[in-house]
Design a protein around this motif. Structure first.
Motif, PDB file in Angstrom:
ATOM      1  N   SER A  86       0.871  -1.171   0.000  1.00 27.64           N
ATOM      2  CA  SER A  86       0.000   0.000   0.000  1.00 27.64           C
ATOM      3  C   SER A  86       0.907   1.219   0.000  1.00 27.64           C
ATOM      4  O   SER A  86       1.903   1.254   0.720  1.00 27.64           O
ATOM      5  CB  SER A  86      -0.892   0.011   1.232  1.00 27.64           C
ATOM      6  N   THR A  87       0.554   2.200  -0.817  1.00 27.55           N
ATOM      7  CA  THR A  87       1.408   3.375  -0.929  1.00 27.55           C
ATOM      8  C   THR A  87       0.574   4.597  -1.257  1.00 27.55           C
ATOM      9  O   THR A  87      -0.493   4.489  -1.865  1.00 27.55           O
ATOM     10  CB  THR A  87       2.502   3.161  -2.000  1.00 27.55           C
ATOM     11  N   LEU A  88       1.052   5.753  -0.851  1.00 31.55           N
ATOM     12  CA  LEU A  88       0.412   7.017  -1.183  1.00 31.55           C
ATOM     13  C   LEU A  88       1.023   7.559  -2.465  1.00 31.55           C
ATOM     14  O   LEU A  88       2.242   7.693  -2.572  1.00 31.55           O
ATOM     15  CB  LEU A  88       0.615   8.040  -0.063  1.00 31.55           C
ATOM     16  N   LEU A  89       0.172   7.847  -3.424  1.00 29.46           N
ATOM     17  CA  LEU A  89       0.611   8.481  -4.666  1.00 29.46           C
ATOM     18  C   LEU A  89      -0.316   9.661  -4.913  1.00 29.46           C
ATOM     19  O   LEU A  89      -1.524   9.487  -5.034  1.00 29.46           O
ATOM     20  CB  LEU A  89       0.534   7.514  -5.849  1.00 29.46           C
ATOM     21  N   GLY A  90       0.255  10.844  -4.951  1.00 28.53           N
ATOM     22  CA  GLY A  90      -0.553  12.029  -5.189  1.00 28.53           C
ATOM     23  C   GLY A  90      -1.614  12.238  -4.120  1.00 28.53           C
ATOM     24  O   GLY A  90      -2.700  12.721  -4.413  1.00 28.53           O
ATOM     25  N   GLY A  91      -1.304  11.861  -2.897  1.00 32.29           N
ATOM     26  CA  GLY A  91      -2.236  12.035  -1.792  1.00 32.29           C
ATOM     27  C   GLY A  91      -3.339  11.000  -1.717  1.00 32.29           C
ATOM     28  O   GLY A  91      -4.223  11.089  -0.878  1.00 32.29           O
ATOM     29  N   LYS A  92      -3.300  10.010  -2.584  1.00 28.73           N
ATOM     30  CA  LYS A  92      -4.327   8.970  -2.613  1.00 28.73           C
ATOM     31  C   LYS A  92      -3.685   7.617  -2.287  1.00 28.73           C
ATOM     32  O   LYS A  92      -2.593   7.322  -2.762  1.00 28.73           O
ATOM     33  CB  LYS A  92      -4.975   8.913  -4.002  1.00 28.73           C
ATOM     34  N   LEU A  93      -4.369   6.815  -1.470  1.00 28.99           N
ATOM     35  CA  LEU A  93      -3.857   5.503  -1.089  1.00 28.99           C
ATOM     36  C   LEU A  93      -4.133   4.492  -2.202  1.00 28.99           C
ATOM     37  O   LEU A  93      -5.276   4.332  -2.643  1.00 28.99           O
ATOM     38  CB  LEU A  93      -4.503   5.032   0.220  1.00 28.99           C
ATOM     39  N   PHE A  94      -3.076   3.825  -2.641  1.00 26.75           N
ATOM     40  CA  PHE A  94      -3.184   2.777  -3.655  1.00 26.75           C
ATOM     41  C   PHE A  94      -2.716   1.464  -3.049  1.00 26.75           C
ATOM     42  O   PHE A  94      -1.791   1.431  -2.250  1.00 26.75           O
ATOM     43  CB  PHE A  94      -2.297   3.096  -4.874  1.00 26.75           C
ATOM     44  N   HIS A  95      -3.370   0.398  -3.473  1.00 30.61           N
ATOM     45  CA  HIS A  95      -2.969  -0.945  -3.086  1.00 30.61           C
ATOM     46  C   HIS A  95      -2.542  -1.653  -4.363  1.00 30.61           C
ATOM     47  O   HIS A  95      -3.248  -1.598  -5.378  1.00 30.61           O
ATOM     48  CB  HIS A  95      -4.134  -1.711  -2.450  1.00 30.61           C
ATOM     49  N   VAL A  96      -1.392  -2.313  -4.319  1.00 31.91           N
ATOM     50  CA  VAL A  96      -0.906  -3.027  -5.486  1.00 31.91           C
ATOM     51  C   VAL A  96      -0.494  -4.441  -5.107  1.00 31.91           C
ATOM     52  O   VAL A  96      -0.112  -4.706  -3.974  1.00 31.91           O
ATOM     53  CB  VAL A  96       0.285  -2.316  -6.178  1.00 31.91           C
ATOM     54  N   GLU A  97      -0.601  -5.320  -6.072  1.00 35.63           N
ATOM     55  CA  GLU A  97      -0.081  -6.672  -5.949  1.00 35.63           C
ATOM     56  C   GLU A  97       1.111  -6.759  -6.887  1.00 35.63           C
ATOM     57  O   GLU A  97       1.016  -6.378  -8.052  1.00 35.63           O
ATOM     58  CB  GLU A  97      -1.130  -7.704  -6.336  1.00 35.63           C
ATOM     59  N   ILE A  98       2.229  -7.230  -6.359  1.00 32.03           N
ATOM     60  CA  ILE A  98       3.453  -7.350  -7.150  1.00 32.03           C
ATOM     61  C   ILE A  98       3.770  -8.833  -7.318  1.00 32.03           C
ATOM     62  O   ILE A  98       3.952  -9.542  -6.328  1.00 32.03           O
ATOM     63  CB  ILE A  98       4.636  -6.654  -6.455  1.00 32.03           C
ATOM     64  N   LYS A  99       3.796  -9.281  -8.553  1.00 31.01           N
ATOM     65  CA  LYS A  99       4.208 -10.649  -8.855  1.00 31.01           C
ATOM     66  C   LYS A  99       5.570 -10.577  -9.512  1.00 31.01           C
ATOM     67  O   LYS A  99       5.744  -9.928 -10.534  1.00 31.01           O
ATOM     68  CB  LYS A  99       3.218 -11.337  -9.790  1.00 31.01           C
ATOM     69  N   ALA A 100       6.531 -11.236  -8.893  1.00 27.66           N
ATOM     70  CA  ALA A 100       7.902 -11.184  -9.387  1.00 27.66           C
ATOM     71  C   ALA A 100       8.327 -12.563  -9.891  1.00 27.66           C
ATOM     72  O   ALA A 100       8.046 -13.572  -9.249  1.00 27.66           O
ATOM     73  CB  ALA A 100       8.841 -10.720  -8.279  1.00 27.66           C
ATOM     74  N   SER A 101       8.985 -12.566 -11.025  1.00 26.81           N
ATOM     75  CA  SER A 101       9.451 -13.803 -11.656  1.00 26.81           C
ATOM     76  C   SER A 101      10.862 -13.598 -12.178  1.00 26.81           C
ATOM     77  O   SER A 101      11.259 -12.483 -12.492  1.00 26.81           O
ATOM     78  CB  SER A 101       8.542 -14.181 -12.826  1.00 26.81           C
TER      79      SER A 101
END
Length: 169
Positions: A86-101
């Motif tokens: 979860s991270t703040l970008l431009g004052g808005k909270l975003f949730h991301v899923e990161i799949k690494a290969s």
């Protein structure tokens, strides 16, 4: 294949750029030292062009590799790993899923890691709303003054509240 400044030329390794650009999720590729080698347009539009920077500094503003980094595991065991952030970008909270290969060369050696970053903000918000709704229902069910129960189609009690327990002993 490495070019004159000792970085990996991914597209000389046979990786078609047009495929990566066509994907609707953010794609980034980091070398085994966590330096950003490539970002597709979606990724660049989300966090800016960070090629040449260390991912932990570029994405998280850190001085060292992030705790729970899926790429660390990829480089360690060659598997695919997933993490949520979860991270703040431009004052808005975003949730991301990161799949690494792992990205391997023609000899099977890991030369980099590919991260697919999916915006899961809407899903997370829906999960939170469902949880809040369940908590409200549970609170109402448990705190009503009258006896209440939930019974399955076979007539078996699934759940009863404290009022019903007091009424029936």
């Amino acid at each position: 294949m490495q070019d004159k400044d000792n970085t990996i030329n991914l597209f000389a390794e046979g990786l078609p750029a047009s495929i990566l650009e066509a994907i609707s999720d953010g794609i980034s590729i980091q070398d085994i030292n966590f330096k950003v080698l490539y970002q597709n347009k979606i990724h660049k539009n989300s966090i800016g062009d960070r090629a040449g920077e260390f991912c932990y500094r570029a994405y998280e503003g850190r001085d060292a590799v992030c705790e729970g980094c899926p790429l660390v595991l990829v480089f360690k065991d060659g598997g695919t790993h997933t993490a949520e952030r979860s991270t703040l970008l431009g004052g808005k909270l975003f949730h991301v899923e990161i799949k690494a290969s792992p990205l391997k060369n023609s000899k099977g050696k890991i030369i980099a890691g590919v991260e697919v970053v999916s915006d899961i903000t809407e899903r997370k918000l829906a999960e939170e709303q469902i949880k809040e709704s369940e908590n409200r229902f549970r609170g109402a069910f448990e705190n009503v003054a009258f006896g209440a129960s939930i019974i399955d189609i076979k007539g078996k009690f699934i759940k009863v509240n404290q009022s019903l327990c007091r009424m029936l002993g």
